[in-house]
Each structure stands twice: as structure tokens, then as C-alpha cells.
Scaffold this motif. Structure first.
Motif, PDB file in Angstrom:
ATOM      1  N   VAL B 142      48.386 -58.184 -26.516  1.00 16.64           N
ATOM      2  CA  VAL B 142      49.719 -58.785 -26.482  1.00 16.64           C
ATOM      3  C   VAL B 142      50.690 -57.757 -27.063  1.00 16.64           C
ATOM      4  O   VAL B 142      50.361 -57.130 -28.069  1.00 16.64           O
ATOM      5  CB  VAL B 142      49.733 -60.078 -27.349  1.00 16.64           C
ATOM      6  N   PRO B 143      51.850 -57.533 -26.480  1.00 15.79           N
ATOM      7  CA  PRO B 143      52.483 -58.281 -25.390  1.00 15.79           C
ATOM      8  C   PRO B 143      52.164 -57.735 -23.980  1.00 15.79           C
ATOM      9  O   PRO B 143      52.380 -58.432 -22.998  1.00 15.79           O
ATOM     10  CB  PRO B 143      53.970 -58.117 -25.683  1.00 15.79           C
ATOM     11  N   ILE B 146      50.247 -59.774 -21.300  1.00 15.87           N
ATOM     12  CA  ILE B 146      50.948 -60.892 -20.635  1.00 15.87           C
ATOM     13  C   ILE B 146      51.676 -60.382 -19.387  1.00 15.87           C
ATOM     14  O   ILE B 146      51.637 -61.018 -18.328  1.00 15.87           O
ATOM     15  CB  ILE B 146      51.945 -61.575 -21.606  1.00 15.87           C
ATOM     16  N   ILE B 149      49.107 -59.779 -16.634  1.00 15.84           N
ATOM     17  CA  ILE B 149      48.673 -61.038 -16.004  1.00 15.84           C
ATOM     18  C   ILE B 149      49.760 -61.546 -15.064  1.00 15.84           C
ATOM     19  O   ILE B 149      49.489 -61.907 -13.920  1.00 15.84           O
ATOM     20  CB  ILE B 149      48.332 -62.103 -17.074  1.00 15.84           C
ATOM     21  N   ASN B 150      50.990 -61.547 -15.544  1.00 16.53           N
ATOM     22  CA  ASN B 150      52.087 -62.057 -14.704  1.00 16.53           C
ATOM     23  C   ASN B 150      52.258 -61.221 -13.440  1.00 16.53           C
ATOM     24  O   ASN B 150      52.525 -61.752 -12.371  1.00 16.53           O
ATOM     25  CB  ASN B 150      53.393 -62.091 -15.499  1.00 16.53           C
TER      26      ASN B 150
END
Lengths: 176, 155
Positions: B142-143, B146, B149-150
Motif C-alpha cells: 500500500v498504496p 491499490i 489492482i484498480n
């Protein structure tokens, strides 16, 4: 295509990432963990919240796709996780969706079924909360709720079926 | 998640599923570059275009819950998907995003996906997947995890 691009295309065909020995694995794990702990301390509250919300979404999707009924997969637990990921006080969430904090507490603690209006408010709230995190299908809250119902009913089938069966008959049977 | 047909640009939804014991019979070194039989005792996943039975890539992983981490042990695409003549693009990205989702689902904000990489290719993974290099290990947390994944999940 440039030589660089050719190299880039080739590096992706495979990675053998297995450590050669236990010692190498432990040594790498130790320095990685030290570096990660340093980086974790730098994470902002926002970044942590985003990660938790994404985690919740993935857990809910997992339950929808592979429903296993246990205490972790209850609507109220997902709701609790959702609220606690965003708010420091649950009463603030209650205020934000205009519900009585006592009613909210009863839903969270499984002492009351959520009403349609509650779930609709939750759908609107989560749509806003997830806007900058990831795609989010707001109807998932209903899917979780009804999946819970199905799982609960089927898990207790042995208890309710004998009595209910006595009350049910088919007086006209269609013969095919 | 989708792979892209490099010839037509068409995107195809993929399934990433656990490898069955029967699959190992067809996982030859000739097509999948490594001896996958050595990974029989590991958690191995295969990537297929939805509705197809042809395995386009493989990954084996090790879950390390005490470190909130999933380590990629071995990863490959099939022979026809290697290099500039590859048939489908984004197979490796789909795998890394799939494992990233697993890690986030299990470990939340502490999630980490790692792999050991040779120095000559580390830069590629740092540039393309925003991984960081610590010692010999590349990792994504993280970050950045994320965003990864998006990128692969929402396409």
C-alpha cells in the motif's frame, strides 16, 4: 522496435523467484520487513482507510462468489468493518445516515434486522465512500444480506424441515 | 481482468484458477519454460481466457501470513506469449494483480506481494508495476498495490 523494448518484452516471460536456501529466504525476509515497517509508519490515515475499504470489498465479493456461512461472513460483521474503517465513532456514522444510534447498535449486534431504508442509506453512503477507492457495486450489501439469509436457513434445515413438512402437501400433482 | 490480443487489440476476460493435478501432465518445460512438476506441492494457479481450456500462464505462490506477505515463487507465460511476437499481452500483470487482491483481502493495509528478481530485470518490474527493491526482493505494498489492482481489475 528498439533494443530496450525487445528486452522489456522478453523479461516478462518468466520469473524464477524461489530462494536458493532457507538462509537466503530468512535474510531477505528480515531486510524486507525492516524496510516495510519503516514505510508502514509513513502511511497516511487516508491510505489506510482506502486499503481497508478495498479489503472489505474483496471479502464481500469472495463471500458472494463462494458463500460459506460462518460468523465472519455475517452482514453485521461486514457492516461493522465498513463503519470502523471510516469512522472513529459509530455514532457519527449513525448521524451521517440519519438513523438512531441505538438501532444501529442493534443491527451491528444482530439484535435487529436491517430495514430496507437502512440498507438503501448504506448503499448511498458506500457509493460515496468508495468513489475514490475502487469500483463498487452498491447492490452488494443486499446480496450479502440475502446470501446470509439463504445460508442461515439452509444451515438450520434439519431444525425447521420436519415441522414445516407436516404443514405442506400437494393436492394436485401434474403428471408429465 | 483482461488480456489483450496483440494482433487485433481485442480484450478478453480471463479466469485465474487453481491448477488441478491432471494439469501437470501438460505443463511441459517446452511450453512453460520451467519444470512445473517441482511445484506440485505449492499453490499453483493457471490463467485462461474465459471459456477456453488453453493455459496461457502459470504462477506458484507462497503465503506468508506472519509477514502479511504473498511471495511469487515461479511465474511464466506460455511459449507463444513470450517476446515481441507474443499473442496476448498483460498476462503477467493479471497474475500480479490477482495475487495483490489475495494479499489485500487477507492482510488489508499490511498487504505485500514480493518476488526475487535478477538485477537486470528488476528495473522493469519497478517501472511497470511500481515495485520497490529491497536487497534482492521486489515488493509492492500500500498504496501502490491499490493502484495496480484498480488498473488491472477495472479495465
Amino acid at each position: 522496435m528498439t533494443e530496450d523494448n525487445n528486452l522489456m518484452m522478453d523479461v516478462e516471460y518468466g520469473i524464477d523467484s524461489r530462494y536458493k536456501s532457507g538462509l537466503e529466504s530468512v535474510s531477505e525476509a528480515t531486510i524486507l520487513m525492516e524496510a516495510r515497517l519503516r514505510r508502514m509508519k509513513m502511511l497516511s490515515k487516508d491510505q489506510i482507510t482506502k486499503a481497508k475499504l478495498l479489503q472489505l470489498k474483496l471479502k464481500m465479493e469472495e463471500f458472494i462468489n463462494h458463500p460459506i456461512y460462518d460468523n465472519h461472513n455475517h452482514f453485521s460483521n461486514f457492516l461493522k468493518f465498513y463503519i470502523d474503517s471510516i469512522y472513529s465513532k459509530r455514532s457519527t456514522f449513525a448521524k451521517d445516515i440519519n438513523v438512531d444510534p441505538v438501532s444501529l447498535s442493534q443491527v451491528i449486534n444482530n439484535h435487529r434486522e436491517p430495514k430496507d431504508e437502512f440498507i438503501l442509506k448504506l448503499m448511498i453512503h458506500s457509493e460515496k465512500a468508495y468513489k475514490d477507492v475502487c469500483s463498487f457495486n452498491k447492490k452488494i450489501w443486499y446480496q450479502i444480506y440475502f446470501n446470509n439469509k439463504i445460508c442461515e436457513i439452509m444451515a438450520k434445515q434439519e431444525q425447521w424441515q420436519p415441522e414445516i413438512e407436516k404443514q405442506v402437501r400437494i393436492s394436485e400433482v401434474t403428471k408429465f | 481482468m483482461k488480456v489483450i490480443d496483440t494482433l487485433t487489440g481485442k480484450k478478453h476476460l480471463v479466469d485465474i484458477l487453481p491448477v488441478d493435478m491432471a494439469d501437470f501432465k501438460i505443463l511441459t518445460k517446452d511450453r512453460y519454460f520451467f519444470d512445473w512438476n517441482l511445484e506440485k506441492k505449492q499453490e499453483v494457479h493457471k490463467l485462461l481466457i474465459k471459456g477456453s481450456k488453453d493455459i496461457l500462464g502459470l504462477v506458484s505462490i507462497e503465503r506468508i501470513p506472519q509477514e502479511w506477505r504473498i511471495h511469487i515463487r515461479l511465474l511464466t507465460v506460455s511459449k507463444e506469449n513470450k517476446g515481441s511476437e507474443k499473442k496476448y499481452d498483460r498476462i503477467v500483470g493479471c497474475f500480479i494483480a490477482f495475487i495483490a487482491k489475495m494479499a489485500i483481502r487477507e492482510f488489508g493495509e499490511l498487504a505485500c506481494v514480493s518476488l526475487k528478481s535478477k538485477s537486470e530485470i528488476a528495473q522493469h518490474y519497478m517501472d511497470k508495476y511500481a515495485m520497490r527493491l529491497t536487497g534482492m526482493t521486489l515488493s509492492i505494498e500500500v498504496p501502490e498495490i491499490i493502484d495496480l489492482i484498480n488498473f488491472y481489475d477495472n479495465d
